[in-house]
Each structure stands twice: as structure tokens, then as C-alpha cells.
Write a protein that holds these residues in place. Structure first.
Motif, mmCIF file in Angstrom:
data_model
loop_
_atom_site.group_PDB
_atom_site.id
_atom_site.type_symbol
_atom_site.label_atom_id
_atom_site.label_comp_id
_atom_site.label_asym_id
_atom_site.label_seq_id
_atom_site.Cartn_x
_atom_site.Cartn_y
_atom_site.Cartn_z
ATOM 1 N N SER A 63 0.831 -1.193 0.000
ATOM 2 C CA SER A 63 0.000 0.000 0.000
ATOM 3 C C SER A 63 0.874 1.255 0.000
ATOM 4 O O SER A 63 2.096 1.180 0.214
ATOM 5 N N LYS A 64 0.211 2.391 -0.190
ATOM 6 C CA LYS A 64 0.915 3.673 -0.088
ATOM 7 C C LYS A 64 1.399 3.879 1.353
ATOM 8 O O LYS A 64 2.457 4.442 1.582
ATOM 9 N N GLN A 65 0.603 3.396 2.327
ATOM 10 C CA GLN A 65 1.018 3.492 3.723
ATOM 11 C C GLN A 65 2.367 2.813 3.944
ATOM 12 O O GLN A 65 3.246 3.348 4.608
ATOM 13 N N LEU A 70 5.079 4.956 2.527
ATOM 14 C CA LEU A 70 5.345 6.132 3.357
ATOM 15 C C LEU A 70 6.143 5.741 4.602
ATOM 16 O O LEU A 70 7.068 6.452 5.002
ATOM 17 N N GLU A 71 5.791 4.617 5.199
ATOM 18 C CA GLU A 71 6.523 4.145 6.371
ATOM 19 C C GLU A 71 7.981 3.853 6.008
ATOM 20 O O GLU A 71 8.906 4.213 6.738
ATOM 21 N N TYR A 115 0.224 15.044 6.912
ATOM 22 C CA TYR A 115 -0.571 14.177 6.045
ATOM 23 C C TYR A 115 -1.073 12.971 6.832
ATOM 24 O O TYR A 115 -2.257 12.630 6.784
ATOM 25 N N ALA A 116 -0.182 12.339 7.574
ATOM 26 C CA ALA A 116 -0.560 11.149 8.340
ATOM 27 C C ALA A 116 -1.596 11.484 9.405
ATOM 28 O O ALA A 116 -2.527 10.701 9.638
ATOM 29 N N GLU A 165 -5.024 12.208 7.390
ATOM 30 C CA GLU A 165 -5.565 11.167 6.516
ATOM 31 C C GLU A 165 -6.034 9.977 7.352
ATOM 32 O O GLU A 165 -5.238 9.342 8.053
ATOM 33 N N PHE A 206 -4.055 6.675 8.513
ATOM 34 C CA PHE A 206 -2.608 6.883 8.412
ATOM 35 C C PHE A 206 -2.017 7.426 9.717
ATOM 36 O O PHE A 206 -0.815 7.620 9.808
ATOM 37 N N GLU A 207 -2.870 7.683 10.721
ATOM 38 C CA GLU A 207 -2.431 8.344 11.950
ATOM 39 C C GLU A 207 -1.246 7.641 12.601
ATOM 40 O O GLU A 207 -0.352 8.279 13.156
ATOM 41 N N HIS A 208 -1.241 6.319 12.531
ATOM 42 C CA HIS A 208 -0.160 5.552 13.166
ATOM 43 C C HIS A 208 1.207 5.880 12.559
ATOM 44 O O HIS A 208 2.232 5.732 13.218
ATOM 45 N N LEU A 209 1.225 6.348 11.300
ATOM 46 C CA LEU A 209 2.499 6.689 10.669
ATOM 47 C C LEU A 209 3.155 7.889 11.345
ATOM 48 O O LEU A 209 4.380 7.923 11.495
#
Length: 197
Positions: free
Chosen positions: A51-53, A56-57, A112-113, A116, A119-122
Motif C-alpha cells: 500500500s501507499k502506507q 510512506l513508512e 498528512y498522516a 488522513e 494513516f495516523e499511526h504513521l
């Protein structure tokens, strides 16, 4: 397209993602634009990342890991504790000045995280990684200088991460190099005082 190990492909995609996000912004970055930058097909992206997540990670991890490696490679073997701390800060700071877009990206990734859904965990992982990386740096500097810190390493790491975060953002907004240099000197003095007690 040449065949390469998936770990190498992942690294290639992460580097492309950092370049594209720093240039275009996180929200405008797509998997297609990342693949175009990396010179690979979308199927390669989906083979390497779920995924995009996940991408990002990996990008956050790569950026932070590069900072730590750069700082540790600059530590002088015969320097004093103060010189070591100030030198490490200076090495990080040279990168801030040379690559401001990459540092702006770290703040953009956080925002963004946080905004969105899902995505908060990022953002939490990003800041946990900052503290963990700062702890590694503090521990390595203390080992190199044969010093036992008087303040717990995790607390020193949190102070260092929070201070660098604030200094970097302030510099990106104000662009005041003289004030940044003075603040880095003060930060080095403060950290040494905390370490030596």
C-alpha cells in the motif's frame, strides 16, 4: 527493465518516493508518479509494497536512517564530548541547509498522516523513530567518549528529538542561519550538561 532483488527495488522506489514527495508534495504524489521517477511499472510497485502506507513508512525510515548514518560517520575519534555533540549537530544541520525540501517533507508527512484517516499511526511511528534514533546517537556518543549519562538515555533522546524538530522547523520558516547556529551551540551545551550532570 533489468531484474534486481526485491530489496533493491524497494530501495529504488523509496528513493524515488522521497524525491517526488519533496518536489511535488505528499498529497499530489501518486504511485504512478513514483513509478515514473523510478523507471518501473506499477506492477513492480505493487509487488514491492502492499500500500501507499507501507511506502510512506519505508520513506520515513529511510530518511531517518540516512540522518543517523550521516551524523555517526562524522564523529571524530579524538574529539571532546562537547566537540562530538556539536559536530553531530553540525553534520545534521549541514544537510538541513543543503536539502531543505527533504526536511520540509518530514513535516508534511507528519501532517498528512495526522489528517488522513487510517494513516495516523504513521505520524506516531515517525516520532517514535526520531526518539529511537536519537537514543542510538546518544548511546553511541557516550560509549565513544566513555561517559555514563547522568540523565536516562530515553529522556536525553526525547530532549534531542524535540529540540532538533523545533530548530529545524524554525529554520525552514525563518531562514535565519545566525540564530540557528547560536541555537545549535546552546543545544550542544545543554546536552553535554545533561549528560555530565
Amino acid at each position: 527493465m533489468a531484474r534486481m532483488p526485491s530489496a533493491e527495488r524497494r530501495r529504488q522506489l523509496v528513493e524515488a518516493a522521497v524525491l517526488v514527495m519533496a518536489r511535488d508534495g505528499v498529497a499530489r504524489t501518486t504511485t504512478r508518479s513514483i513509478c515514473a521517477e523510478a523507471g518501473v511499472s506499477l506492477s513492480v510497485f505493487h509487488y514491492c509494497f502492499d500500500s501507499k502506507q507501507a511506502l510512506l513508512e519505508a520513506a520515513i525510515g529511510s530518511i531517518t536512517g540516512n540522518y543517523v548514518a550521516r551524523v555517526m560517520s562524522a564523529v571524530e575519534p579524538r574529539a571532546t564530548l562537547r566537540e562530538t555533540v556539536r559536530g553531530a549537530l553540525g553534520t545534521y544541520w549541514d544537510h538541513v541547509k543543503a536539502h531543505p525540501a527533504e526536511h520540509m517533507l518530514t513535516y508534511e508527512l507528519t501532517q498528512y498522516a495526522l489528517r488522513e484517516e487510517g494513516f495516523e499511526h504513521l505520524a506516531r511511528a515517525q516520532y517514535e523513530q526520531y526518539v529511537a534514533s536519537a537514543a542510538v546517537l546518544v548511546e553511541q556518543v557516550c560509549v565513544l567518549r566513555e561517559v555514563t549519562p547522568k540523565v536516562p538515555v530515553e529522556l536525553l533522546a526525547r530532549v534531542l528529538a524535540a529540540t532538533i524538530d523545533g530548530l529545524t522547523l524554525q529554520y525552514l520558516v525563518l531562514g535565519d542561519e545566525r540564530a540557528a547556529a547560536d541555537l545549535l551551540d546552546m543545544t550542544a551545551d545543554h546536552l553535554v550538561a545533561l549528560i555530565e550532570g
